[in-house]
Design a protein around this motif. Structure first.
Motif, short mmCIF file in Angstrom:
data_model
loop_
_atom_site.label_atom_id
_atom_site.label_comp_id
_atom_site.label_asym_id
_atom_site.label_seq_id
_atom_site.Cartn_x
_atom_site.Cartn_y
_atom_site.Cartn_z
N ASP A 7 0.84 -1.19 0.00
CA ASP A 7 0.00 0.00 0.00
C ASP A 7 0.88 1.25 0.00
OD1 ASP A 7 -2.07 1.85 0.25
OD2 ASP A 7 -2.41 1.43 2.36
N GLU A 8 0.78 2.05 -1.04
CA GLU A 8 1.59 3.25 -1.19
C GLU A 8 1.31 4.27 -0.09
OE1 GLU A 8 4.55 5.41 -2.81
OE2 GLU A 8 3.84 3.60 -3.79
N PHE A 9 0.03 4.48 0.22
CA PHE A 9 -0.35 5.51 1.19
C PHE A 9 0.19 5.21 2.59
CE2 PHE A 9 -3.37 7.15 4.36
CZ PHE A 9 -3.18 8.50 4.14
N SER A 10 0.02 3.99 3.05
CA SER A 10 0.43 3.65 4.42
C SER A 10 1.87 3.13 4.51
CB SER A 10 -0.51 2.60 5.01
OG SER A 10 -0.36 1.37 4.33
N GLN A 11 2.56 3.02 3.37
CA GLN A 11 3.92 2.48 3.34
C GLN A 11 3.97 1.07 3.91
OE1 GLN A 11 6.83 3.95 1.96
NE2 GLN A 11 5.22 5.18 1.06
N ARG A 12 2.94 0.29 3.66
CA ARG A 12 2.84 -1.09 4.14
C ARG A 12 3.57 -2.02 3.16
NH1 ARG A 12 0.78 -2.42 8.48
NH2 ARG A 12 -0.04 -4.45 8.96
N TYR A 13 4.42 -2.88 3.72
CA TYR A 13 5.24 -3.80 2.93
C TYR A 13 4.96 -5.24 3.32
CZ TYR A 13 8.36 -0.29 0.95
OH TYR A 13 8.88 0.75 0.24
N LEU A 14 5.01 -6.13 2.34
CA LEU A 14 5.04 -7.55 2.59
C LEU A 14 6.48 -7.88 2.96
CD1 LEU A 14 3.54 -10.28 2.48
CD2 LEU A 14 4.26 -10.46 0.10
N VAL A 15 6.68 -8.58 4.07
CA VAL A 15 8.03 -8.90 4.54
C VAL A 15 8.17 -10.39 4.80
CG1 VAL A 15 8.32 -6.62 5.59
CG2 VAL A 15 7.54 -8.53 7.00
N ASP A 16 9.40 -10.86 4.72
CA ASP A 16 9.75 -12.20 5.18
C ASP A 16 10.47 -12.04 6.50
OD1 ASP A 16 8.72 -13.46 2.93
OD2 ASP A 16 10.65 -13.47 1.89
N ILE A 17 10.15 -12.91 7.44
CA ILE A 17 10.76 -12.87 8.78
C ILE A 17 11.39 -14.23 9.05
CG2 ILE A 17 10.31 -12.64 11.25
CD1 ILE A 17 7.72 -11.09 10.42
N SER A 18 12.62 -14.22 9.55
CA SER A 18 13.22 -15.45 10.07
C SER A 18 13.64 -15.18 11.51
CB SER A 18 14.39 -15.92 9.21
OG SER A 18 15.46 -15.01 9.26
N PHE A 19 13.38 -16.16 12.35
CA PHE A 19 13.58 -15.99 13.79
C PHE A 19 14.92 -16.56 14.25
CE2 PHE A 19 9.01 -16.03 13.07
CZ PHE A 19 8.63 -14.86 13.72
N ALA A 20 15.64 -15.79 15.05
CA ALA A 20 16.92 -16.24 15.59
C ALA A 20 16.73 -17.47 16.47
CB ALA A 20 17.58 -15.12 16.39
N SER A 21 15.61 -17.54 17.18
CA SER A 21 15.36 -18.68 18.07
C SER A 21 15.22 -19.99 17.30
CB SER A 21 14.10 -18.44 18.90
OG SER A 21 12.97 -18.31 18.05
N ASN A 22 14.95 -19.90 16.00
CA ASN A 22 14.84 -21.07 15.13
C ASN A 22 16.06 -21.17 14.21
OD1 ASN A 22 13.58 -23.34 14.05
ND2 ASN A 22 12.42 -22.16 12.56
N GLN A 23 17.14 -20.49 14.58
CA GLN A 23 18.39 -20.45 13.80
C GLN A 23 18.14 -20.05 12.34
OE1 GLN A 23 17.89 -23.38 15.89
NE2 GLN A 23 18.95 -22.17 17.44
N HIS A 24 17.11 -19.23 12.11
CA HIS A 24 16.78 -18.70 10.79
C HIS A 24 16.52 -19.81 9.76
CE1 HIS A 24 17.72 -14.73 12.28
NE2 HIS A 24 18.88 -15.18 12.70
N GLN A 25 15.99 -20.94 10.22
CA GLN A 25 15.75 -22.07 9.33
C GLN A 25 14.47 -21.95 8.51
OE1 GLN A 25 15.99 -25.53 11.82
NE2 GLN A 25 18.22 -25.50 11.85
N THR A 26 13.49 -21.23 9.00
CA THR A 26 12.24 -21.06 8.26
C THR A 26 11.88 -19.58 8.21
OG1 THR A 26 10.89 -21.34 10.25
CG2 THR A 26 11.34 -23.32 8.97
N THR A 27 11.02 -19.23 7.27
CA THR A 27 10.56 -17.86 7.18
C THR A 27 9.04 -17.80 7.28
OG1 THR A 27 10.46 -17.92 4.78
CG2 THR A 27 12.50 -17.10 5.74
N CYS A 28 8.55 -16.69 7.78
CA CYS A 28 7.13 -16.39 7.84
C CYS A 28 6.91 -15.10 7.07
CB CYS A 28 6.68 -16.18 9.28
SG CYS A 28 6.95 -17.60 10.35
N GLN A 29 5.72 -14.93 6.55
CA GLN A 29 5.39 -13.67 5.88
C GLN A 29 4.43 -12.87 6.72
OE1 GLN A 29 4.00 -14.39 1.89
NE2 GLN A 29 6.08 -14.27 1.12
N ASP A 30 4.56 -11.56 6.65
CA ASP A 30 3.70 -10.64 7.39
C ASP A 30 3.69 -9.32 6.63
OD1 ASP A 30 2.03 -9.74 9.40
OD2 ASP A 30 3.59 -9.63 10.94
N GLU A 31 2.88 -8.39 7.10
CA GLU A 31 2.86 -7.02 6.57
C GLU A 31 3.23 -6.06 7.68
OE1 GLU A 31 -0.75 -5.94 4.59
OE2 GLU A 31 -0.72 -7.73 3.32
#
Length: 89
Positions: free
Chosen positions: A43-67
């Motif tokens: 979304d241009e107006f709100s500067q909302r981005y789709l992101v990939d997240i990897s968690f240090a607690s999981n040694q960055h083995q998997t990713t999740c998506q969020d906005e």
């Protein structure tokens, strides 16, 4: 970008070799050491981005998506100017 700190209103401070960024408004609780990759603007107006997240607690083995909303991007000097301009003293 690596999560390196917490800001006001549950925003997160991220950093990589390109500079720093502040994001907020996501659905996941992130910790220092987690990694966030901005994928595409949703979304241009709100500067909302789709992101990939990897968690240090999981040694960055998997990713999740969020906005998340991108609140700031720049270098450390610009970050200090942004914080001075947006923080109540």
């Amino acid at each position: 970008m690596d999560v390196i700190g917490y800001m006001h209103h549950s925003d997160l401070l991220l950093e990589d070799e390109q500079g720093v960024a502040i994001i907020g408004g996501g659905n996941y609780v992130l910790s220092i050491g987690d990694k966030v990759t901005l994928r595409q603007k949703v979304d241009e107006f709100s500067q909302r981005y789709l992101v990939d997240i990897s968690f240090a607690s999981n040694q960055h083995q998997t990713t999740c998506q969020d906005e998340w909303c991108l609140r700031f991007t720049g270098d450390r000097a610009e970050l200090q100017q942004y914080l001075s301009a947006t923080t109540v003293h």
